[in-house]
Structure formats: C-alpha cells, structure tokens
Design a protein around this motif. Structure first.
Motif, PDB file in Angstrom:
ATOM      1  N   TYR A   1      62.207   0.922  -1.853  1.00 27.92           N
ATOM      2  CA  TYR A   1      61.656   2.384  -1.941  1.00 27.92           C
ATOM      3  C   TYR A   1      62.161   3.472  -2.975  1.00 27.92           C
ATOM      4  O   TYR A   1      61.402   4.339  -3.555  1.00 27.92           O
ATOM      5  N   PHE A   2      63.575   3.145  -3.062  1.00 27.87           N
ATOM      6  CA  PHE A   2      64.248   4.172  -3.943  1.00 27.87           C
ATOM      7  C   PHE A   2      63.910   3.609  -5.486  1.00 27.87           C
ATOM      8  O   PHE A   2      63.948   4.545  -6.416  1.00 27.87           O
TER       9      PHE A   2
ATOM     10  N   THR B   1      61.091   2.283  -6.507  1.00 23.04           N
ATOM     11  CA  THR B   1      59.810   3.002  -6.864  1.00 23.04           C
ATOM     12  C   THR B   1      59.641   4.511  -7.263  1.00 23.04           C
ATOM     13  O   THR B   1      59.234   5.027  -8.171  1.00 23.04           O
ATOM     14  N   ALA B   2      60.517   5.278  -6.352  1.00 20.81           N
ATOM     15  CA  ALA B   2      60.903   6.707  -6.801  1.00 20.81           C
ATOM     16  C   ALA B   2      61.667   6.832  -8.028  1.00 20.81           C
ATOM     17  O   ALA B   2      61.078   7.963  -8.851  1.00 20.81           O
TER      18      ALA B   2
ATOM     19  N   ALA C   1      59.219   6.052 -11.142  1.00 21.50           N
ATOM     20  CA  ALA C   1      58.191   7.254 -11.168  1.00 21.50           C
ATOM     21  C   ALA C   1      58.930   8.401 -11.983  1.00 21.50           C
ATOM     22  O   ALA C   1      58.111   9.111 -12.865  1.00 21.50           O
ATOM     23  N   ASP C   2      60.089   8.731 -11.633  1.00 23.30           N
ATOM     24  CA  ASP C   2      60.745   9.596 -12.518  1.00 23.30           C
ATOM     25  C   ASP C   2      60.844   9.379 -13.837  1.00 23.30           C
ATOM     26  O   ASP C   2      60.987  10.252 -14.592  1.00 23.30           O
TER      27      ASP C   2
END
Length: 449
Positions: free
Chosen positions: A65-66, A68-69, A72-73
């Motif tokens: 999940y981290f 993925t974030a 995206a950044d």
C-alpha cells in the motif's frame, strides 16, 4: 519545516542558480515540499541542475500500500519535472507488471514520454529473500521494448544500467528482454549489466549474446556463463570491470579458461582492468587465483574446504598491488570451523603486503593481539571481526620493531586486556571509532562494490 517561510528570511532572496544547487542534494520527495514552503524557489526546480540525479526506491521492505502511494507520487513528480531530469535510478521491489497502479511498466512508459533529456538510466529489480514465486518477477518484453526505445531515441542517453533483470529463458525469443536489446543498436548503449542467479534461471550454456553488448563497461555474471572468447571480445570494446560469482565446481575444460595467459592479454588491452571475485560453496585451490589476474575485491564464503596458510600467502603475493577488499567468512556456520592455525599470522601479513587494502572482514577465530597487529599494519577504512570469534590472549610477535613494537607490548601486557581495551586501542590506531561486530558475519547474496 512547516508553513511558508518568513518573508524576512534570506532564503527567499537566494539566486535561482544557488537554490537549484541546494535542491540538487535533496531526495525528489523533498524538492517539491521545499518549493511549496519557499515559493520563490519554484523556478529553481525548472532546471537540470536541480534534478541531476533522481533515485526511486528501494521498495522491497515497504508494504504494497505504501509502494502504491510512493509510485503515484513519483509519477506526479515525473509529469511535472521529467524534462529536467538527467539521471534516474529505479529500484523495484515488487513485480514490474504488478496490477498495482501505477505499474513498473507505466513508470517506464512515463519516463519514455517525459524524460527525453536523460543522460543515465538505471533499472534494478530486487526479489524478497526466499520468494517461492521468483519467475513471477520476470521482466516482460514491454520493459525491454521501452528501454530499447529510450536507448535509440534519447540522443543524450549515454549510460544504461540493468541490475538483476529476472528472465525466463524457456520463453520464446520475443519474450526475452536481453534478446530484444541485442537485436537493436540499443545494445551498444548498455553500459552496466548485472546478471545474478535470478537472471539466468533455465539458461543453458555460455552467454554468447553478451558479445552484442559492445558498450559494456561493467559486467556482473556467474563464472560458468563466460569464457576467454566472450570476455576478451568485451574487453577489446569497452569492458573495464568484471564481477564474477562462482558457486559451483566447474568441469575441467572450463577451469582452463580465465587463466594466467588470458589475464596477461586482458591487461595488455586494458591496463586499468579490475576483477571482483566471489567464491561460495566451492573448493578453494591455488588454480583459482592466477597471479596475473588484476584482482580488486575477493569474497570467500562457506567454502567446501578451509583456507590454508599456503593459499593465503599466495593471495597476498599475487595481489599485493591491486587488492582492496578481502572477506573470508562462513555465513552458515558459527564457531565450528577452526582450520589452519597459521592463517591469522598470514592475515596479518596480507594486511602488511597489500598496499591498497581498505576493507578486511574475517569471520573465524582471531586473537585480540592479531587484530591489534592488523590495525597497525594498514589504515583500513573497514575492519570487521565478529565479537564472538575474539579471544583475549597474550601473544608476542617478533615481526615488528621500533615504536610499533613498544606499543604492541604495552597492549598485550595490559592487565585489562578485554573488548573495551581492544576497541579503544584499535580506534586510536585507525583514527575513528571502531567496535567489534556483534553477531555472525553475514555476506549478502548480492554484493555491491
């Protein structure tokens, strides 16, 4: 840093060229944060100086999940500033084609679209230790196509490094990314290639296709996959560094390659050529160490037999002018292997003879006095000895004289010859805070020199 910076701060009045230089030292995640706090620096981000090197990853220790974030950044950052980025280092710890958004493929596609001024690109794959789905990490053909396109289209791109691409060799040729790259002029732009065990699953025979990578400057490969012909061909083009892993015994015919005459020929072509050698699970013999090999780093781990004084002295004599790192340990056993009792004396001799030695790692029994003498012999940048292997005994050596002898005698006569005494004495000699290594000395599967 929180809120907008004070209007009276001298930071807001810095010339853009100075601000860009400061920003160049920050990770990509922090550059835009700083610019949002100091709006006058926004323009400083719109130049290549601020983006001289961008490192994404590693991801391997992060929750999906981290990741993925984080991806995206990174995508947002590349969309805004990709045109100014000069060097990008990608280190994926998840499957490149993972269904998470954005995928590794999508990141490569975006770099292809937005980063046309790149001079260097590094793409690395890490795989979780003990993973039972290694082949699922293989790089799809689309990744090869994108790297190929960038190599051909980006005129300023001079350095391309691929580290541990996972390749399934029983796929059709159109799915093998190395074959995709060899079929294009892109092959001459690949300057660094790291092929580990995970890169070579189901690959059989010698890697003849390496000959197509005529721009290679640094190659990491398993010893059984190359021979005189392949390597000399690469050296005659541009190869200057070779990292060889040997983790299995070779047939007699293959043992004849990379011998004395071969290395003499290599040094004629490239006098500055350097070799790093990692030996595991094999029987150590003098034949493995030709005297003319320009050996820079030597790692010996979990050998079939133990080191002897004769082999240690041979290594010291052959590589006294080139050796920078010597590692000898057993990552799988603790306190069970004594070996030749004369080896510690030869280890001291190695430190004395090898004038370029910077790192010495030793994972077997060693006395405190031997460690003291090693420290006296060479100003090592790294001296690693497990605390569990050290014995605090008094030994008199006749190999030293003068002020060093007096210092040594004072040390071994110290009434409190202990860990604290040893660490204090060695720290004084080496000129920095030095301590023994707690726990066994482990050697990583992938060694970064």
């Amino acid at each position: 840093m929180s809120g907008r910076h004070s209007e009276s701060s001298p930071l807001i009045n810095l010339p853009s060229v100075v601000a860009s230089k400061i920003l160049s030292y920050l990770p990509w995640q922090e550059k835009t944060i700083v610019a949002s706090v100091i709006p006058s620096w926004t323009e400083a981000l719109r130049c290549t100086e601020a983006w001289s090197c961008v490192n994404y990853g590693p991801e391997i220790d992060d929750n999906v999940y981290f990741v993925t974030a984080g991806r995206a950044d990174f995508v947002t950052c590349v969309k805004q500033y990709g045109n100014f980025m000069r060097s990008i280092h990608l280190c994926f710890g998840h499957i490149i084609a993972h269904p998470m958004e954005p995928t590794g493929e999508q990141i490569l596609m975006l770099i292809h679209k937005r980063c046309g001024n790149l001079t260097a690109l590094h793409v690395e794959q890490e795989v979780p230790e003990g993973s039972h789905t290694v082949l699922s990490y293989h790089w799809p053909s689309s990744a090869g196509v994108l790297i190929n396109s960038m190599a051909v289209e980006f005129k300023s791109l001079k350095l391309i490094s691929l580290s541990q691409p996972v390749i399934v060799w029983n796929q059709e040729d159109k799915e093998n990314i190395l074959l995709i790259l060899t079929c294009s002029s892109a092959a001459s732009k690949i300057t660094e290639l790291e092929l580990t065990y995970l890169s070579l699953i189901n690959q059989e025979g010698k890697l003849q296709l390496l000959k197509n990578f005529t721009g290679l400057r640094k190659l990491t490969v398993r010893r059984e996959k190359v021979n005189n012909d392949i390597l000399l061909h690469l050296v005659k083009h541009s190869l200057k560094e070779l990292i060889l892993y040997q983790e299995e015994e070779l047939p007699y015919k293959d043992q004849q390659d990379l011998g004395e005459n071969f290395w003499l020929e290599v040094k004629k072509v490239c006098p500055t050529f350097r070799v790093d050698l990692i030996l595991r699970y094999v029987m150590i013999l003098k034949i493995l160490f030709p005297s003319s090999m320009p050996l820079r780093n030597l790692v010996l781990d979990f050998l079939v037999n133990v080191m002897t004084k004769g082999i240690m002295d041979h290594i010291s004599d052959c590589y006294k002018d080139t050796l920078q790192r010597f590692t000898y340990t057993n990552s799988f056993l603790e306190n069970e292997e004594m070996g030749d009792s004369r080896v510690p004396a030869s280890l001291i001799s190695l430190a004395q003879k090898c004038s370029h030695l910077e790192t010495l790692e030793y994972g077997f029994p060693l006395s405190s006095s031997s460690i003291f003498l090693i420290a006296q012999s060479r100003k090592l940048k790294n001296l690693v000895v497990p605390s569990v292997e050290v014995s605090y005994v008094n030994e008199i050596s006749t190999d030293i004289s003068g002020s060093k002898a007096e210092e040594y005698i004072n040390f071994i006569n110290d009434a409190e010859n202990s860990r604290k005494t040893l660490e204090t004495a060695v720290s004084h000699i080496l000129g920095y805070h030095w301590t023994l290594h707690d726990g066994p000395l482990k050697v990583n599967e992938r060694i970064k020199f």
